[in-house]
Design a protein around this motif. Structure first.
Motif, PDB file in Angstrom:
ATOM      1  N   MET A   1       0.832  -1.192   0.000  1.00 24.65           N
ATOM      2  CA  MET A   1       0.000   0.000   0.000  1.00 24.65           C
ATOM      3  C   MET A   1       0.878   1.257   0.000  1.00 24.65           C
ATOM      4  O   MET A   1       0.594   2.203  -0.679  1.00 24.65           O
ATOM      5  N   LYS A   2       1.956   1.220   0.785  1.00 23.10           N
ATOM      6  CA  LYS A   2       2.865   2.353   0.836  1.00 23.10           C
ATOM      7  C   LYS A   2       3.500   2.606  -0.528  1.00 23.10           C
ATOM      8  O   LYS A   2       3.670   3.732  -0.943  1.00 23.10           O
ATOM      9  N   THR A   3       3.841   1.537  -1.229  1.00 24.05           N
ATOM     10  CA  THR A   3       4.456   1.656  -2.545  1.00 24.05           C
ATOM     11  C   THR A   3       3.486   2.295  -3.522  1.00 24.05           C
ATOM     12  O   THR A   3       3.881   3.115  -4.343  1.00 24.05           O
ATOM     13  N   LYS A   4       2.222   1.929  -3.440  1.00 23.53           N
ATOM     14  CA  LYS A   4       1.217   2.508  -4.324  1.00 23.53           C
ATOM     15  C   LYS A   4       1.104   4.017  -4.100  1.00 23.53           C
ATOM     16  O   LYS A   4       1.044   4.789  -5.054  1.00 23.53           O
ATOM     17  N   LYS A   5       1.124   4.432  -2.839  1.00 22.94           N
ATOM     18  CA  LYS A   5       1.066   5.859  -2.532  1.00 22.94           C
ATOM     19  C   LYS A   5       2.313   6.566  -3.057  1.00 22.94           C
ATOM     20  O   LYS A   5       2.236   7.665  -3.566  1.00 22.94           O
ATOM     21  N   TYR A   6       3.472   5.914  -2.910  1.00 22.57           N
ATOM     22  CA  TYR A   6       4.732   6.488  -3.391  1.00 22.57           C
ATOM     23  C   TYR A   6       4.681   6.662  -4.901  1.00 22.57           C
ATOM     24  O   TYR A   6       5.095   7.695  -5.420  1.00 22.57           O
ATOM     25  N   MET A   7       4.170   5.673  -5.608  1.00 21.12           N
ATOM     26  CA  MET A   7       4.072   5.754  -7.067  1.00 21.12           C
ATOM     27  C   MET A   7       3.109   6.872  -7.473  1.00 21.12           C
ATOM     28  O   MET A   7       3.378   7.611  -8.413  1.00 21.12           O
ATOM     29  N   LYS A   8       1.991   6.983  -6.770  1.00 14.63           N
ATOM     30  CA  LYS A   8       1.047   8.053  -7.069  1.00 14.63           C
ATOM     31  C   LYS A   8       1.691   9.413  -6.854  1.00 14.63           C
ATOM     32  O   LYS A   8       1.500  10.331  -7.640  1.00 14.63           O
ATOM     33  N   LEU A   9       2.479   9.528  -5.782  1.00 16.51           N
ATOM     34  CA  LEU A   9       3.170  10.776  -5.507  1.00 16.51           C
ATOM     35  C   LEU A   9       4.155  11.097  -6.622  1.00 16.51           C
ATOM     36  O   LEU A   9       4.233  12.233  -7.080  1.00 16.51           O
ATOM     37  N   LYS A  10       4.898  10.097  -7.096  1.00 14.53           N
ATOM     38  CA  LYS A  10       5.858  10.325  -8.174  1.00 14.53           C
ATOM     39  C   LYS A  10       5.148  10.775  -9.450  1.00 14.53           C
ATOM     40  O   LYS A  10       5.609  11.677 -10.138  1.00 14.53           O
ATOM     41  N   VAL A  11       4.014  10.157  -9.768  1.00  9.94           N
ATOM     42  CA  VAL A  11       3.243  10.549 -10.951  1.00  9.94           C
ATOM     43  C   VAL A  11       2.733  11.977 -10.767  1.00  9.94           C
ATOM     44  O   VAL A  11       2.822  12.803 -11.672  1.00  9.94           O
ATOM     45  N   PHE A  12       2.243  12.275  -9.578  1.00  9.38           N
ATOM     46  CA  PHE A  12       1.747  13.610  -9.274  1.00  9.38           C
ATOM     47  C   PHE A  12       2.850  14.651  -9.454  1.00  9.38           C
ATOM     48  O   PHE A  12       2.648  15.688 -10.084  1.00  9.38           O
ATOM     49  N   ILE A  13       4.024  14.358  -8.920  1.00  7.64           N
ATOM     50  CA  ILE A  13       5.148  15.288  -9.033  1.00  7.64           C
ATOM     51  C   ILE A  13       5.549  15.466 -10.492  1.00  7.64           C
ATOM     52  O   ILE A  13       5.811  16.577 -10.946  1.00  7.64           O
ATOM     53  N   ALA A  14       5.584  14.368 -11.250  1.00  8.73           N
ATOM     54  CA  ALA A  14       5.946  14.460 -12.666  1.00  8.73           C
ATOM     55  C   ALA A  14       4.946  15.333 -13.419  1.00  8.73           C
ATOM     56  O   ALA A  14       5.340  16.179 -14.234  1.00  8.73           O
ATOM     57  N   LEU A  15       3.657  15.147 -13.140  1.00  5.92           N
ATOM     58  CA  LEU A  15       2.639  15.978 -13.786  1.00  5.92           C
ATOM     59  C   LEU A  15       2.796  17.438 -13.380  1.00  5.92           C
ATOM     60  O   LEU A  15       2.725  18.345 -14.215  1.00  5.92           O
ATOM     61  N   PHE A  16       3.028  17.658 -12.096  1.00  7.96           N
ATOM     62  CA  PHE A  16       3.214  19.007 -11.589  1.00  7.96           C
ATOM     63  C   PHE A  16       4.376  19.690 -12.291  1.00  7.96           C
ATOM     64  O   PHE A  16       4.258  20.819 -12.758  1.00  7.96           O
ATOM     65  N   LEU A  17       5.492  18.991 -12.379  1.00  3.43           N
ATOM     66  CA  LEU A  17       6.660  19.568 -13.040  1.00  3.43           C
ATOM     67  C   LEU A  17       6.397  19.803 -14.523  1.00  3.43           C
ATOM     68  O   LEU A  17       6.886  20.765 -15.095  1.00  3.43           O
ATOM     69  N   GLY A  18       5.626  18.915 -15.137  1.00  5.92           N
ATOM     70  CA  GLY A  18       5.264  19.110 -16.540  1.00  5.92           C
ATOM     71  C   GLY A  18       4.461  20.377 -16.748  1.00  5.92           C
ATOM     72  O   GLY A  18       4.717  21.147 -17.677  1.00  5.92           O
ATOM     73  N   ASP A 138      -0.839  19.884  -0.176  1.00  8.65           N
ATOM     74  CA  ASP A 138      -2.068  20.663  -0.394  1.00  8.65           C
ATOM     75  C   ASP A 138      -1.821  21.805  -1.382  1.00  8.65           C
ATOM     76  O   ASP A 138      -2.654  22.079  -2.251  1.00  8.65           O
ATOM     77  N   PHE A 139      -0.676  22.469  -1.251  1.00  9.87           N
ATOM     78  CA  PHE A 139      -0.341  23.564  -2.165  1.00  9.87           C
ATOM     79  C   PHE A 139      -0.254  23.059  -3.602  1.00  9.87           C
ATOM     80  O   PHE A 139      -0.830  23.664  -4.514  1.00  9.87           O
ATOM     81  N   MET A 140       0.462  21.955  -3.802  1.00  6.98           N
ATOM     82  CA  MET A 140       0.601  21.430  -5.166  1.00  6.98           C
ATOM     83  C   MET A 140      -0.755  21.023  -5.738  1.00  6.98           C
ATOM     84  O   MET A 140      -1.038  21.272  -6.902  1.00  6.98           O
ATOM     85  N   ARG A 141      -1.590  20.431  -4.911  1.00  4.53           N
ATOM     86  CA  ARG A 141      -2.918  20.025  -5.374  1.00  4.53           C
ATOM     87  C   ARG A 141      -3.735  21.247  -5.785  1.00  4.53           C
ATOM     88  O   ARG A 141      -4.351  21.269  -6.843  1.00  4.53           O
ATOM     89  N   GLU A 142      -3.704  22.288  -4.959  1.00  2.54           N
ATOM     90  CA  GLU A 142      -4.444  23.515  -5.290  1.00  2.54           C
ATOM     91  C   GLU A 142      -3.881  24.186  -6.536  1.00  2.54           C
ATOM     92  O   GLU A 142      -4.640  24.685  -7.369  1.00  2.54           O
ATOM     93  N   LEU A 143      -2.564  24.189  -6.673  1.00  2.00           N
ATOM     94  CA  LEU A 143      -1.944  24.779  -7.853  1.00  2.00           C
ATOM     95  C   LEU A 143      -2.379  24.034  -9.116  1.00  2.00           C
ATOM     96  O   LEU A 143      -2.717  24.657 -10.130  1.00  2.00           O
ATOM     97  N   LEU A 144      -2.373  22.727  -9.049  1.00  2.00           N
ATOM     98  CA  LEU A 144      -2.816  21.944 -10.210  1.00  2.00           C
ATOM     99  C   LEU A 144      -4.276  22.217 -10.549  1.00  2.00           C
ATOM    100  O   LEU A 144      -4.635  22.312 -11.721  1.00  2.00           O
ATOM    101  N   TRP A 145      -5.109  22.348  -9.522  1.00  2.00           N
ATOM    102  CA  TRP A 145      -6.513  22.660  -9.782  1.00  2.00           C
ATOM    103  C   TRP A 145      -6.656  24.026 -10.452  1.00  2.00           C
ATOM    104  O   TRP A 145      -7.448  24.204 -11.364  1.00  2.00           O
ATOM    105  N   LYS A 146      -5.863  24.977  -9.995  1.00  2.39           N
ATOM    106  CA  LYS A 146      -5.906  26.311 -10.609  1.00  2.39           C
ATOM    107  C   LYS A 146      -5.433  26.252 -12.059  1.00  2.39           C
ATOM    108  O   LYS A 146      -6.044  26.853 -12.943  1.00  2.39           O
ATOM    109  N   LEU A 147      -4.352  25.532 -12.295  1.00  6.71           N
ATOM    110  CA  LEU A 147      -3.857  25.396 -13.669  1.00  6.71           C
ATOM    111  C   LEU A 147      -4.879  24.689 -14.543  1.00  6.71           C
ATOM    112  O   LEU A 147      -5.122  25.091 -15.675  1.00  6.71           O
TER     113      LEU A 147
END
Length: 157
Positions: A1-18, A138-147
């Motif tokens: 379960m922890k690995t799944k969360k880690y992978m989701k975080l990595k995908v989230f970060i990659a999208l954010f950086l994109g 929370d900041f990254m999530r809100e920023l993505l929603w704004k974008l």
């Protein structure tokens, strides 16, 4: 379960950086605007005392910049060197070099996070450091929603 969360975080970060990379290509001061928004968000939600803030921001900014650079380098590899056409042309040795580079970057990210936490522990309590992690998320999530909202409304990014 922890690995799944880690992978989701990595995908989230990659999208954010994109999203950020696209914005920077069009607006040179975009990085500074995001940094200013992030500082205000963290300041507002973390509730630092003036004494804590004076010690916190130099430490945080030092590591935040280095972590960003490492994420950016990782994203460049994924974006420019890991597409289907280029993968087909890779030799096994070149593929291994890319794997080694990505592992190096991930290890450097982990090292930076560990050192940042150790340095922040001199300024903040463990609970405040955990809260900081939540605030950053929370900041990254809100920023993505704004974008996303600006894109859906015809905004250019």
């Amino acid at each position: 379960m922890k690995t799944k969360k880690y992978m989701k975080l990595k995908v989230f970060i990659a999208l954010f950086l994109g999203f950020i990379a696209v914005g920077w290509a069009q607006k040179p001061d975009y990085k500074e605007k995001i940094k200013t928004m992030k500082i205000a968000y963290i300041t507002d939600h973390l509730g630092l005392t003036p004494e804590q803030a004076e010690k916190f921001w130099p430490v945080y900014n030092k590591y935040d910049e280095r972590i960003f650079e490492l994420h950016h380098e990782e994203r460049k590899i994924v974006k420019h060197q890991l597409n289907e056409e280029s993968i087909e042309k890779l030799s096994e040795e070149e593929a291994q070099q890319l794997i080694d580079r990505l592992i190096y970057l991930e290890n450097e990210l982990l090292k930076q996070h560990k050192q940042m936490n150790a340095d922040l522990k001199k300024i903040l309590s463990a609970k405040e450091i955990v809260l900081l992690k939540k605030i950053e998320d929370d900041f990254m999530r809100e920023l993505l929603w704004k974008l996303k909202g600006k894109k859906d409304k015809g905004g250019k990014h």
